[in-house]
Design a protein around this motif. Structure first.
Motif, PDB file in Angstrom:
ATOM      1  N   GLU A 104      21.578  50.536  40.017  1.00 20.28           N
ATOM      2  CA  GLU A 104      22.932  51.080  39.954  1.00 20.28           C
ATOM      3  C   GLU A 104      23.586  50.840  41.308  1.00 20.28           C
ATOM      4  N   ASN A 105      24.597  50.002  41.317  1.00 24.54           N
ATOM      5  CA  ASN A 105      25.247  49.604  42.566  1.00 24.54           C
ATOM      6  C   ASN A 105      26.757  49.784  42.448  1.00 24.54           C
ATOM      7  N   PHE A 106      27.152  50.911  41.854  1.00 27.18           N
ATOM      8  CA  PHE A 106      28.561  51.158  41.556  1.00 27.18           C
ATOM      9  C   PHE A 106      29.364  51.459  42.818  1.00 27.18           C
ATOM     10  N   LYS A 107      30.550  50.912  42.863  1.00 28.12           N
ATOM     11  CA  LYS A 107      31.511  51.220  43.920  1.00 28.12           C
ATOM     12  C   LYS A 107      32.894  51.346  43.295  1.00 28.12           C
ATOM     13  N   ILE A 108      33.858  51.803  44.084  1.00 27.07           N
ATOM     14  CA  ILE A 108      35.231  51.998  43.620  1.00 27.07           C
ATOM     15  C   ILE A 108      36.129  50.907  44.182  1.00 27.07           C
ATOM     16  N   GLY A 109      36.948  50.340  43.315  1.00 27.75           N
ATOM     17  CA  GLY A 109      37.883  49.313  43.731  1.00 27.75           C
ATOM     18  C   GLY A 109      39.321  49.719  43.464  1.00 27.75           C
ATOM     19  N   VAL A 110      40.244  49.004  44.070  1.00 26.65           N
ATOM     20  CA  VAL A 110      41.675  49.239  43.873  1.00 26.65           C
ATOM     21  C   VAL A 110      42.347  47.901  43.608  1.00 26.65           C
ATOM     22  N   ALA A 111      43.142  47.849  42.550  1.00 25.17           N
ATOM     23  CA  ALA A 111      43.919  46.650  42.234  1.00 25.17           C
ATOM     24  C   ALA A 111      45.386  47.045  42.096  1.00 25.17           C
ATOM     25  N   VAL A 112      46.285  46.093  42.235  1.00 25.49           N
ATOM     26  CA  VAL A 112      47.716  46.381  42.231  1.00 25.49           C
ATOM     27  C   VAL A 112      48.444  45.403  41.324  1.00 25.49           C
ATOM     28  N   SER A 169      35.797  51.906  38.713  1.00 23.32           N
ATOM     29  CA  SER A 169      34.412  51.740  39.161  1.00 23.32           C
ATOM     30  C   SER A 169      33.851  50.443  38.601  1.00 23.32           C
ATOM     31  N   ALA A 170      32.948  49.814  39.368  1.00 19.66           N
ATOM     32  CA  ALA A 170      32.259  48.602  38.904  1.00 19.66           C
ATOM     33  C   ALA A 170      31.068  48.341  39.809  1.00 19.66           C
ATOM     34  N   ASP A 171      30.166  47.477  39.347  1.00 20.32           N
ATOM     35  CA  ASP A 171      29.018  47.077  40.163  1.00 20.32           C
ATOM     36  C   ASP A 171      29.450  46.111  41.254  1.00 20.32           C
ATOM     37  N   TRP A 172      28.962  46.339  42.456  1.00 17.77           N
ATOM     38  CA  TRP A 172      29.265  45.494  43.610  1.00 17.77           C
ATOM     39  C   TRP A 172      28.317  44.304  43.632  1.00 17.77           C
ATOM     40  N   LYS A 173      28.869  43.107  43.844  1.00 18.92           N
ATOM     41  CA  LYS A 173      28.035  41.903  43.921  1.00 18.92           C
ATOM     42  C   LYS A 173      27.058  41.962  45.085  1.00 18.92           C
ATOM     43  N   ASP A 187      43.069  42.540  42.725  1.00 17.08           N
ATOM     44  CA  ASP A 187      42.404  43.378  43.723  1.00 17.08           C
ATOM     45  C   ASP A 187      43.199  43.455  45.012  1.00 17.08           C
ATOM     46  N   LEU A 188      43.377  44.679  45.495  1.00 23.11           N
ATOM     47  CA  LEU A 188      44.130  44.894  46.721  1.00 23.11           C
ATOM     48  C   LEU A 188      43.415  44.249  47.902  1.00 23.11           C
ATOM     49  N   THR A 189      42.120  44.422  47.955  1.00 21.45           N
ATOM     50  CA  THR A 189      41.257  43.700  48.893  1.00 21.45           C
ATOM     51  C   THR A 189      40.038  43.262  48.091  1.00 21.45           C
ATOM     52  N   ASN A 190      39.463  42.165  48.446  1.00 28.53           N
ATOM     53  CA  ASN A 190      38.338  41.666  47.656  1.00 28.53           C
ATOM     54  C   ASN A 190      37.023  42.312  48.104  1.00 28.53           C
ATOM     55  N   LYS A 191      37.033  43.648  48.084  1.00 30.42           N
ATOM     56  CA  LYS A 191      35.844  44.419  48.440  1.00 30.42           C
ATOM     57  C   LYS A 191      36.052  45.849  47.935  1.00 30.42           C
ATOM     58  N   PRO A 192      34.988  46.633  47.864  1.00 31.67           N
ATOM     59  CA  PRO A 192      35.156  48.029  47.457  1.00 31.67           C
ATOM     60  C   PRO A 192      36.038  48.798  48.434  1.00 31.67           C
ATOM     61  N   LEU A 193      36.588  49.887  47.951  1.00 28.88           N
ATOM     62  CA  LEU A 193      37.443  50.740  48.784  1.00 28.88           C
ATOM     63  C   LEU A 193      36.686  51.220  50.015  1.00 28.88           C
ATOM     64  N   PHE A 194      35.428  51.630  49.832  1.00 33.60           N
ATOM     65  CA  PHE A 194      34.546  52.002  50.940  1.00 33.60           C
ATOM     66  C   PHE A 194      33.128  52.099  50.398  1.00 33.60           C
ATOM     67  N   ASP A 195      32.173  52.163  51.289  1.00 32.08           N
ATOM     68  CA  ASP A 195      30.766  52.242  50.904  1.00 32.08           C
ATOM     69  C   ASP A 195      30.127  53.459  51.569  1.00 32.08           C
ATOM     70  N   PRO A 196      29.925  54.539  50.807  1.00 31.86           N
ATOM     71  CA  PRO A 196      29.325  55.736  51.405  1.00 31.86           C
ATOM     72  C   PRO A 196      27.810  55.662  51.534  1.00 31.86           C
ATOM     73  N   THR A 245      34.712  37.677  38.086  1.00 32.59           N
ATOM     74  CA  THR A 245      35.134  36.283  38.264  1.00 32.59           C
ATOM     75  C   THR A 245      34.409  35.694  39.470  1.00 32.59           C
ATOM     76  N   GLU A 246      34.594  34.417  39.689  1.00 29.87           N
ATOM     77  CA  GLU A 246      33.924  33.745  40.802  1.00 29.87           C
ATOM     78  C   GLU A 246      34.309  34.350  42.140  1.00 29.87           C
ATOM     79  N   ASN A 247      35.553  34.828  42.234  1.00 33.76           N
ATOM     80  CA  ASN A 247      36.044  35.328  43.520  1.00 33.76           C
ATOM     81  C   ASN A 247      36.101  36.854  43.612  1.00 33.76           C
ATOM     82  N   SER A 248      35.738  37.573  42.557  1.00 32.21           N
ATOM     83  CA  SER A 248      35.862  39.029  42.585  1.00 32.21           C
ATOM     84  C   SER A 248      34.671  39.678  43.271  1.00 32.21           C
ATOM     85  N   TRP A 249      34.863  40.902  43.742  1.00 33.73           N
ATOM     86  CA  TRP A 249      33.783  41.629  44.426  1.00 33.73           C
ATOM     87  C   TRP A 249      32.822  42.285  43.435  1.00 33.73           C
ATOM     88  N   ASN A 250      33.204  42.313  42.144  1.00 37.17           N
ATOM     89  CA  ASN A 250      32.453  43.084  41.165  1.00 37.17           C
ATOM     90  C   ASN A 250      31.824  42.197  40.096  1.00 37.17           C
TER      91      ASN A 250
END
Length: 372
Positions: free
Chosen positions: A123-131, A111-115, A141-150, A85-90
């Motif tokens: 391949e720009n996959f990251k892990i997200g969390v939604a509630v 998992s999804a691609d990070w904007k 989305d719990l936060t509008n960003k990936p859980l972390f970026d390793p 979506t317009e406001n999502s991180w993915n």
């Protein structure tokens, strides 16, 4: 979660089918379920209803769910999470959803691609969390960003809660731009097949209690064998030795504890190929070190034995109220379903010596696992 014998069917949204069965036939069913999901995950809501989530199944930019009270008849609930979506991180590639009920909230890890992709990685996959407040969403989305970026692309999130209340995240580093030296890489280059072999590895890390981040640095837990003398090297290298692709995978992990032993199940080989299969490893700690089992793979294609199932992988374990009942939930393909991934469920056991076995893949009529 299995297609019952003598079923009658009804149409559901997204061209999916939920199987309906006369009450007199509730004890007989057979694989596979007629739902075109990959990476299936079942949540036991502890109220008599089960919810299933997966990759694809006609869903665009997000995830859908099904529900059942008997693991046989499944009702389509519609899309429960909307990404891109317009406001999502993915943006794309919404894979491997897992939903956990914690303190009357429902947490979706996926998992999804990070904007954010300044170097235009393929391949720009990251892990997200939604509630959500309900298992059928809507998940936000719990936060509008990936859980972390390793610092590398990651997929296939799995969450495990230990006896002390701490939560752990397990995930797979994608193969992308990850060439690894090994016997199989040397062999492939000598044969003129591939210049290098890329690999995916499974890591574990402790989760923050609010699921908004991780604690400490991820620890490498599993990787394909470097030596061809390793007992697990042959089956974990089939995508390369069959000349299918220049990658070896360790992905789709699922961790649980049995007695005082931690088990981590994982999939190897190309998810889109016939050699996708499941193995496991054990440890005395949630973050390892883990030792791979000598009886791997515990789930693989049966086409070489006259069967019709291939591409068996990305499993989870569903624990029933009967402590002796564990179900291995996974996807596979049959000659009839072709390239479409469909859901299977088979019983699995842990023997007295700690050996894990899966009684599948099956396609013959078997007893409903919920029946006494």
């Amino acid at each position: 979660m299995l297609t019952l014998l003598f079923t009658t069917c009804k149409e559901v949204k997204n061209n999916e089918v939920a199987n309906k069965v006369p009450a007199s036939n509730k004890l007989a069913y057979k694989n596979p379920l007629n739902v075109k999901f990959g990476d299936p995950f079942i949540l036991d809501n502890n109220d008599g209803t089960y919810y299933m989530y997966g990759t694809g199944g006609g869903t665009k930019d997000g995830f859908s769910s099904y529900s059942s009270t008997n693991l046989n008849d499944w009702e389509y609930n519609g899309q429960v999470y909307y990404g891109n979506t317009e406001n999502s991180w993915n943006t794309a590639n919404f894979w491997a959803p897992e939903v956990y009920k914690i303190n009357n909230k429902y947490y979706l890890f996926f998992s999804a691609d990070w904007k954010e992709n300044p170097t235009n990685e393929l391949e720009n996959f990251k892990i997200g969390v939604a509630v959500a407040d309900q298992p059928t969403g809507p998940f936000v989305d719990l936060t509008n960003k990936p859980l972390f970026d390793p610092g590398y692309p990651i997929i296939d999130a799995n969450v495990f809660k230990d006896d002390d209340g701490h939560y752990y995240l397990y995930y797979s580093r994608a193969c992308y731009k990850h060439p690894v030296e090994s016997d199989i890489a040397d062999w492939a280059k000598k044969e003129g097949l591939y210049d290098d072999i890329e690999e995916s590895w499974v890591y574990g890390v402790k989760l923050q209690p609010d699921f908004k981040g991780v604690i400490g640095e991820p620890i490498l837990l599993l990787r394909p064998p470097t030596s061809m003398d390793d007992k697990n090297a042959e089956w974990e290298s089939r995508s390369v030795t069959s000349k299918e692709v220049n990658r070896r995978w360790t992905e789709g992990s699922f961790t649980f504890k049995h007695g005082d032993t931690y088990y981590i199940m994982y999939s190897a080989n190309h998810f889109g190929g016939e050699h996708y299969a499941v193995g496991y490893a054990t440890s005395k700690s949630p973050l390892g070190p883990y030792t791979k089992a000598s009886n791997n793979p515990v789930l693989e294609k049966n086409t070489t034995k006259g069967g019709e199932v291939s591409g068996t992988g990305h499993n989870m374990v569903l624990f029933l109220k009967n402590p002796d009942k564990m179900l291995c939930v996974y996807h596979g393909r049959t000659k009839k379903t072709g390239e479409n991934r469909v859901v299977f469920i088979d019983e699995m056991k842990i023997l007295e010596d700690g050996t894990l076995t899966v009684e599948g893949p099956t396609t013959e009529a078997i007893k409903n696992p919920l029946s006494k």
